[in-house]
Design a protein around this motif. Structure first.
Motif, PDB file in Angstrom:
ATOM      1  N   ASN A   2       0.839  -1.196   0.000  1.00 56.70           N
ATOM      2  CA  ASN A   2       0.000   0.000   0.000  1.00 56.70           C
ATOM      3  C   ASN A   2       0.876   1.250   0.000  1.00 56.70           C
ATOM      4  OD1 ASN A   2       0.744   0.665   2.652  1.00 56.70           O
ATOM      5  ND2 ASN A   2      -0.881  -0.598   3.520  1.00 56.70           N
ATOM      6  N   SER A   3       0.265   2.412  -0.286  1.00 58.87           N
ATOM      7  CA  SER A   3       1.040   3.651  -0.420  1.00 58.87           C
ATOM      8  C   SER A   3       1.704   4.058   0.896  1.00 58.87           C
ATOM      9  CB  SER A   3       0.160   4.781  -0.946  1.00 58.87           C
ATOM     10  OG  SER A   3      -0.883   5.052  -0.046  1.00 58.87           O
ATOM     11  N   GLU A   4       1.082   3.774   2.033  1.00 53.93           N
ATOM     12  CA  GLU A   4       1.676   4.115   3.320  1.00 53.93           C
ATOM     13  C   GLU A   4       2.960   3.314   3.542  1.00 53.93           C
ATOM     14  OE1 GLU A   4       0.562   3.634   7.940  1.00 53.93           O
ATOM     15  OE2 GLU A   4      -0.986   4.566   6.703  1.00 53.93           O
ATOM     16  N   ASN A   5       2.910   2.039   3.212  1.00 53.37           N
ATOM     17  CA  ASN A   5       4.070   1.180   3.335  1.00 53.37           C
ATOM     18  C   ASN A   5       5.188   1.645   2.400  1.00 53.37           C
ATOM     19  OD1 ASN A   5       5.640  -0.960   4.200  1.00 53.37           O
ATOM     20  ND2 ASN A   5       4.695  -2.422   2.800  1.00 53.37           N
ATOM     21  N   TYR A   6       4.825   2.007   1.180  1.00 50.96           N
ATOM     22  CA  TYR A   6       5.800   2.481   0.213  1.00 50.96           C
ATOM     23  C   TYR A   6       6.512   3.731   0.729  1.00 50.96           C
ATOM     24  CZ  TYR A   6       7.816   4.775  -3.818  1.00 50.96           C
ATOM     25  OH  TYR A   6       8.679   5.404  -4.656  1.00 50.96           O
ATOM     26  N   LEU A   7       5.761   4.688   1.262  1.00 56.33           N
ATOM     27  CA  LEU A   7       6.353   5.926   1.776  1.00 56.33           C
ATOM     28  C   LEU A   7       7.318   5.638   2.921  1.00 56.33           C
ATOM     29  CD1 LEU A   7       3.317   8.377   1.654  1.00 56.33           C
ATOM     30  CD2 LEU A   7       5.370   8.406   0.224  1.00 56.33           C
ATOM     31  N   GLN A   8       6.944   4.728   3.824  1.00 54.79           N
ATOM     32  CA  GLN A   8       7.829   4.378   4.946  1.00 54.79           C
ATOM     33  C   GLN A   8       9.111   3.722   4.451  1.00 54.79           C
ATOM     34  OE1 GLN A   8       6.762   6.423   7.409  1.00 54.79           O
ATOM     35  NE2 GLN A   8       7.736   4.844   8.623  1.00 54.79           N
ATOM     36  N   ILE A   9       8.987   2.821   3.489  1.00 54.74           N
ATOM     37  CA  ILE A   9      10.168   2.143   2.937  1.00 54.74           C
ATOM     38  C   ILE A   9      11.079   3.162   2.249  1.00 54.74           C
ATOM     39  CG2 ILE A   9      10.953   0.505   1.164  1.00 54.74           C
ATOM     40  CD1 ILE A   9       8.411  -1.163   1.877  1.00 54.74           C
ATOM     41  N   ASN A  10      10.483   4.052   1.460  1.00 50.13           N
ATOM     42  CA  ASN A  10      11.254   5.073   0.756  1.00 50.13           C
ATOM     43  C   ASN A  10      11.957   6.004   1.746  1.00 50.13           C
ATOM     44  OD1 ASN A  10      12.279   6.545  -1.401  1.00 50.13           O
ATOM     45  ND2 ASN A  10      10.459   7.795  -1.600  1.00 50.13           N
ATOM     46  N   LYS A  11      11.237   6.428   2.767  1.00 49.27           N
ATOM     47  CA  LYS A  11      11.808   7.314   3.777  1.00 49.27           C
ATOM     48  C   LYS A  11      12.966   6.637   4.507  1.00 49.27           C
ATOM     49  CE  LYS A  11      10.128  10.440   7.324  1.00 49.27           C
ATOM     50  NZ  LYS A  11       8.954  10.804   8.118  1.00 49.27           N
ATOM     51  N   GLN A  12      12.790   5.380   4.892  1.00 47.29           N
ATOM     52  CA  GLN A  12      13.849   4.642   5.575  1.00 47.29           C
ATOM     53  C   GLN A  12      15.061   4.457   4.678  1.00 47.29           C
ATOM     54  OE1 GLN A  12      13.885   3.951   8.892  1.00 47.29           O
ATOM     55  NE2 GLN A  12      16.032   3.550   8.404  1.00 47.29           N
ATOM     56  N   SER A  82      13.469  13.149   4.947  1.00 47.22           N
ATOM     57  CA  SER A  82      14.304  12.265   5.748  1.00 47.22           C
ATOM     58  C   SER A  82      14.758  12.984   7.010  1.00 47.22           C
ATOM     59  CB  SER A  82      15.527  11.830   4.927  1.00 47.22           C
ATOM     60  OG  SER A  82      16.536  11.327   5.766  1.00 47.22           O
ATOM     61  N   GLU A  83      14.372  12.455   8.166  1.00 46.32           N
ATOM     62  CA  GLU A  83      14.797  13.066   9.437  1.00 46.32           C
ATOM     63  C   GLU A  83      16.311  13.039   9.583  1.00 46.32           C
ATOM     64  OE1 GLU A  83      12.758  10.289   9.505  1.00 46.32           O
ATOM     65  OE2 GLU A  83      10.815  11.011  10.192  1.00 46.32           O
ATOM     66  N   GLU A  84      16.936  11.957   9.128  1.00 46.86           N
ATOM     67  CA  GLU A  84      18.392  11.835   9.213  1.00 46.86           C
ATOM     68  C   GLU A  84      19.064  12.909   8.362  1.00 46.86           C
ATOM     69  OE1 GLU A  84      20.140   9.728  11.181  1.00 46.86           O
ATOM     70  OE2 GLU A  84      18.234   9.022  11.990  1.00 46.86           O
ATOM     71  N   ALA A  85      18.521  13.162   7.179  1.00 47.42           N
ATOM     72  CA  ALA A  85      19.090  14.176   6.297  1.00 47.42           C
ATOM     73  C   ALA A  85      18.972  15.564   6.918  1.00 47.42           C
ATOM     74  CB  ALA A  85      18.403  14.144   4.930  1.00 47.42           C
ATOM     75  N   ILE A  86      17.816  15.869   7.465  1.00 42.58           N
ATOM     76  CA  ILE A  86      17.611  17.185   8.085  1.00 42.58           C
ATOM     77  C   ILE A  86      18.521  17.357   9.309  1.00 42.58           C
ATOM     78  CG2 ILE A  86      15.941  18.631   9.311  1.00 42.58           C
ATOM     79  CD1 ILE A  86      15.631  18.583   6.234  1.00 42.58           C
ATOM     80  N   ALA A  87      18.660  16.309  10.103  1.00 45.60           N
ATOM     81  CA  ALA A  87      19.546  16.385  11.272  1.00 45.60           C
ATOM     82  C   ALA A  87      20.986  16.643  10.827  1.00 45.60           C
ATOM     83  CB  ALA A  87      19.457  15.104  12.096  1.00 45.60           C
ATOM     84  N   LYS A  88      21.431  15.965   9.781  1.00 39.17           N
ATOM     85  CA  LYS A  88      22.793  16.160   9.276  1.00 39.17           C
ATOM     86  C   LYS A  88      22.941  17.565   8.688  1.00 39.17           C
ATOM     87  CE  LYS A  88      26.984  15.213   8.272  1.00 39.17           C
ATOM     88  NZ  LYS A  88      27.991  15.280   9.317  1.00 39.17           N
TER      89      LYS A  88
END
Length: 160
Positions: A2-12, A82-88
């Motif tokens: 599903n689209s929610e799963n896709y977004l989580q996978i892409n974000k991770q 990406s939270e990691e990208a923003i933190a960096k």
């Protein structure tokens, strides 16, 4: 899927790529930290002079291109999911801010425009150094002339 799963996978996936990209030779981060503008030449040509422009940089990743644009005088807002990208990006901006301030002070105080630059004995009372063309020493007048019409970022990039 599903689209929610896709977004989580892409974000991770993008969260995982941040540390790999930051440490890769491709991004030349050490050179960037030391003052190099790492934007591709094609981007620089397409954008032209960005000094004073406001730029919204979508998918800025860890912010290196956004910070390069800021060095060229733009007011940049970078966003990424990406939270990691923003933190960096925030950490890199903080590090650069301190580095840039250090370069500015070093340049202005130690290399240009102050009596201590004359390298002669005696006390340094903080007097403005006018320069000495015979000795090839640059003073405040030459410095002011060389920065006319430039942003601080572009001027510092030229001299370092």
């Amino acid at each position: 899927m599903n689209s929610e799963n896709y977004l989580q996978i892409n974000k991770q996936t993008w969260n995982n790529k941040v540390s790999i990209h930051v440490n890769s030779d491709f991004y030349e981060q050490e050179k960037f930290i030391n003052g190099k503008i790492t934007l591709p030449q094609t981007d620089l040509e397409a954008l032209g002079d960005v000094s004073g422009k406001r730029i919204l940089h979508l998918q800025c990743h860890f912010g290196q291109d956004s910070l390069s644009l800021a060095r060229l005088g733009a007011k940049v807002t970078g966003i990424d999911f990406s939270e990691e990208a923003i933190a960096k990006a925030k950490a890199l901006n903080e590090k650069l801010s301190l580095e840039e301030i250090g370069r500015i002070f070093y340049h202005l105080i130690q290399r240009r425009g102050f009596l201590s630059n004359s390298r002669k004995g005696g006390s340094d009372d903080g007097a403005i150094f006018k320069g000495n063309a015979k000795e090839g020493k640059i003073g405040i007048d030459d410095t002011l002339e060389s920065i006319e019409g430039k942003t601080l970022g572009s001027y510092l990039y030229e001299i370092y």
